[in-house]
Enzyme design. Structure first.
Site, mmCIF file in Angstrom:
data_model
loop_
_atom_site.group_PDB
_atom_site.id
_atom_site.type_symbol
_atom_site.label_atom_id
_atom_site.label_comp_id
_atom_site.label_asym_id
_atom_site.label_seq_id
_atom_site.Cartn_x
_atom_site.Cartn_y
_atom_site.Cartn_z
ATOM 1 N N SER A 55 -5.719 2.992 13.866
ATOM 2 C CA SER A 55 -4.753 2.893 14.964
ATOM 3 C C SER A 55 -5.015 3.921 16.050
ATOM 4 O O SER A 55 -4.721 3.682 17.224
ATOM 5 C CB SER A 55 -3.332 3.072 14.422
ATOM 6 O OG SER A 55 -2.999 2.060 13.495
ATOM 7 N N GLU B 257 -4.908 9.616 4.391
ATOM 8 C CA GLU B 257 -5.135 10.598 5.447
ATOM 9 C C GLU B 257 -4.175 11.771 5.372
ATOM 10 O O GLU B 257 -3.065 11.675 4.853
ATOM 11 C CB GLU B 257 -5.024 9.959 6.835
ATOM 12 C CG GLU B 257 -3.607 9.647 7.295
ATOM 13 C CD GLU B 257 -3.075 8.332 6.797
ATOM 14 O OE1 GLU B 257 -1.904 8.315 6.336
ATOM 15 O OE2 GLU B 257 -3.790 7.323 6.849
ATOM 16 N N ASP C 224 0.813 -1.210 0.000
ATOM 17 C CA ASP C 224 0.000 0.000 0.000
ATOM 18 C C ASP C 224 0.850 1.265 0.000
ATOM 19 O O ASP C 224 0.483 2.274 -0.599
ATOM 20 C CB ASP C 224 -0.930 0.004 1.209
ATOM 21 C CG ASP C 224 -2.041 -1.039 1.095
ATOM 22 O OD1 ASP C 224 -2.136 -1.679 0.021
ATOM 23 O OD2 ASP C 224 -2.786 -1.222 2.063
ATOM 24 N N GLY C 225 2.002 1.227 0.675
ATOM 25 C CA GLY C 225 2.878 2.389 0.694
ATOM 26 C C GLY C 225 3.373 2.752 -0.693
ATOM 27 O O GLY C 225 3.482 3.932 -1.045
ATOM 28 N N ALA D 186 -6.252 2.628 8.065
ATOM 29 C CA ALA D 186 -4.833 2.954 8.232
ATOM 30 C C ALA D 186 -4.618 3.670 9.573
ATOM 31 O O ALA D 186 -5.039 3.185 10.618
ATOM 32 C CB ALA D 186 -4.361 3.787 7.047
ATOM 33 N N TYR D 187 -3.991 4.836 9.545
ATOM 34 C CA TYR D 187 -3.656 5.571 10.774
ATOM 35 C C TYR D 187 -4.916 5.864 11.597
ATOM 36 O O TYR D 187 -4.912 5.813 12.824
ATOM 37 C CB TYR D 187 -2.931 6.861 10.393
ATOM 38 C CG TYR D 187 -2.245 7.611 11.519
ATOM 39 C CD1 TYR D 187 -2.174 7.097 12.818
ATOM 40 C CD2 TYR D 187 -1.650 8.843 11.277
ATOM 41 C CE1 TYR D 187 -1.536 7.786 13.830
ATOM 42 C CE2 TYR D 187 -1.012 9.549 12.287
ATOM 43 C CZ TYR D 187 -0.966 9.022 13.567
ATOM 44 O OH TYR D 187 -0.341 9.710 14.569
ATOM 45 N N ASN D 188 -5.999 6.177 10.911
ATOM 46 C CA ASN D 188 -7.260 6.452 11.594
ATOM 47 C C ASN D 188 -7.662 5.318 12.534
ATOM 48 O O ASN D 188 -8.058 5.550 13.678
ATOM 49 C CB ASN D 188 -8.361 6.669 10.545
ATOM 50 C CG ASN D 188 -9.760 6.579 11.118
ATOM 51 O OD1 ASN D 188 -10.232 7.494 11.773
ATOM 52 N ND2 ASN D 188 -10.430 5.455 10.854
ATOM 53 N N ASP E 53 -2.477 15.507 20.934
ATOM 54 C CA ASP E 53 -1.295 15.202 20.122
ATOM 55 C C ASP E 53 -1.482 15.539 18.654
ATOM 56 O O ASP E 53 -0.517 15.514 17.886
ATOM 57 C CB ASP E 53 -0.935 13.719 20.242
ATOM 58 C CG ASP E 53 -0.348 13.382 21.604
ATOM 59 O OD1 ASP E 53 -0.132 14.315 22.403
ATOM 60 O OD2 ASP E 53 -0.105 12.186 21.879
#
Length: 283
Positions: A189, A144, A74-75, A185-187, A173
């Site tokens: 996590s 994102e 994906d990256g 993804a980041y969301n 943060d």
């Protein structure tokens, strides 16, 4: 690194599988995961279908391009997104990574997908892209845009406006602005929800908010979100799809809204999004 693959190879694919009317070579921009050993099966398949792979940094005339071919995870696919948007090209992602939410196609499925492509019967998933604007910089992203505190680690304060209306103040943060595609993804996590890619929404997820009642929430995808960093000495970053990193300053707004057109993505011909979701998370 991405680059050329030269097709001086022996083709072992069953010729009866190939489309009868294959006359012209297909031209694809090619992105490849760094330090990957390109499988023989991949080379044989693209050779059999007459695919010409182009280095993205050396393309002059994009009118002859058929699409973008990604070999990796994906990256690697996320690096191809700005090219896909600029040239309005679909992306075919062949999974050589670990997770593969975006690079859905396996090496075994690739011949079937290319056959449908050259026959003109392949359908594409349309995925919402968001656009981030900060000062004179404008970029699209698929997963994102994250506003993050820097190495000092101090809490930062962000003011949020939605469609010009003052909304809330995030104290923590940072903040993630995600598409439904990027919800896994980041969301995820950071405690955000999994959202099906066909849902037309923008996901806003605070990162470690000091106010514990500040939870992730969804707004319509045609909204405009404005985020303003309040005064502070902390170094703050805007990170887009993990590939673009901008430093943002207090009182300078970052604006997010839907891009003018979606991304066209080739999906697996054998597995639905829900099936992939269950497999990846072992649900």
């Amino acid at each position: 690194m991405h680059g050329y693959i030269y097709l001086d190879i022996y083709i072992s694919l069953d010729k009866n599988f190939l489309p009868v009317n294959l006359k012209d070579m297909l031209n694809f921009l090619f992105f490849c995961k760094s330090e990957i050993k390109v499988p023989k099966e991949f080379l044989e398949t693209i050779g059999a279908f007459g695919i010409n792979l182009k280095n993205p940094d050396e393309v002059i005339d994009n009118r002859a391009l058929s699409g973008i071919l990604v070999l990796g995870g994906d990256g690697t696919l996320l690096k191809a997104v700005p090219y896909a948007y600029e040239y309005d090209l679909p992306i075919l992602g062949v999974n050589m990574g670990k997770f593969g939410f975006l690079t859905e196609i396996t090496l075994e499925e690739l011949p079937q997908v290319l056959k449908l492509w050259v026959e003109g019967s392949l359908t594409f998933d349309e995925r919402t892209l968001l656009e981030a604007k900060y000062q004179d910089k404008v970029e699209v992203f698929l997963n994102e845009g994250a506003i993050l505190k820097g190495p000092v680690g101090r809490i930062i304060t962000l003011d949020l406006k939605i469609d010009g209306e003052e909304f809330i103040e995030i104290y923590g943060d940072g903040l993630i602005v995600s598409t439904p595609t990027g919800s896994t993804a980041y969301n995820l996590s950071a405690g955000g929800p999994v959202v099906h890619p066909r849902v037309r929404a923008m996901i806003i997820t605070p990162i470690c908010s000091f106010k514990i009642n500040h939870k992730p929430f969804l707004i319509p995808e045609d909204s405009t979100l404005e985020v303003i960093l309040k005064e502070g000495e902390e170094e703050v970053h805007l990170l887009l799809d993990g590939r673009t990193n901008l430093f943002i300053e207090p009182k300078q707004p970052v604006r997010f809204h839907r891009a003018k057109r979606p991304l066209k993505l080739v999906s697996s011909p054998t597995k639905s999004y829900l099936t992939i979701l269950k497999e990846k998370f072992t649900w």
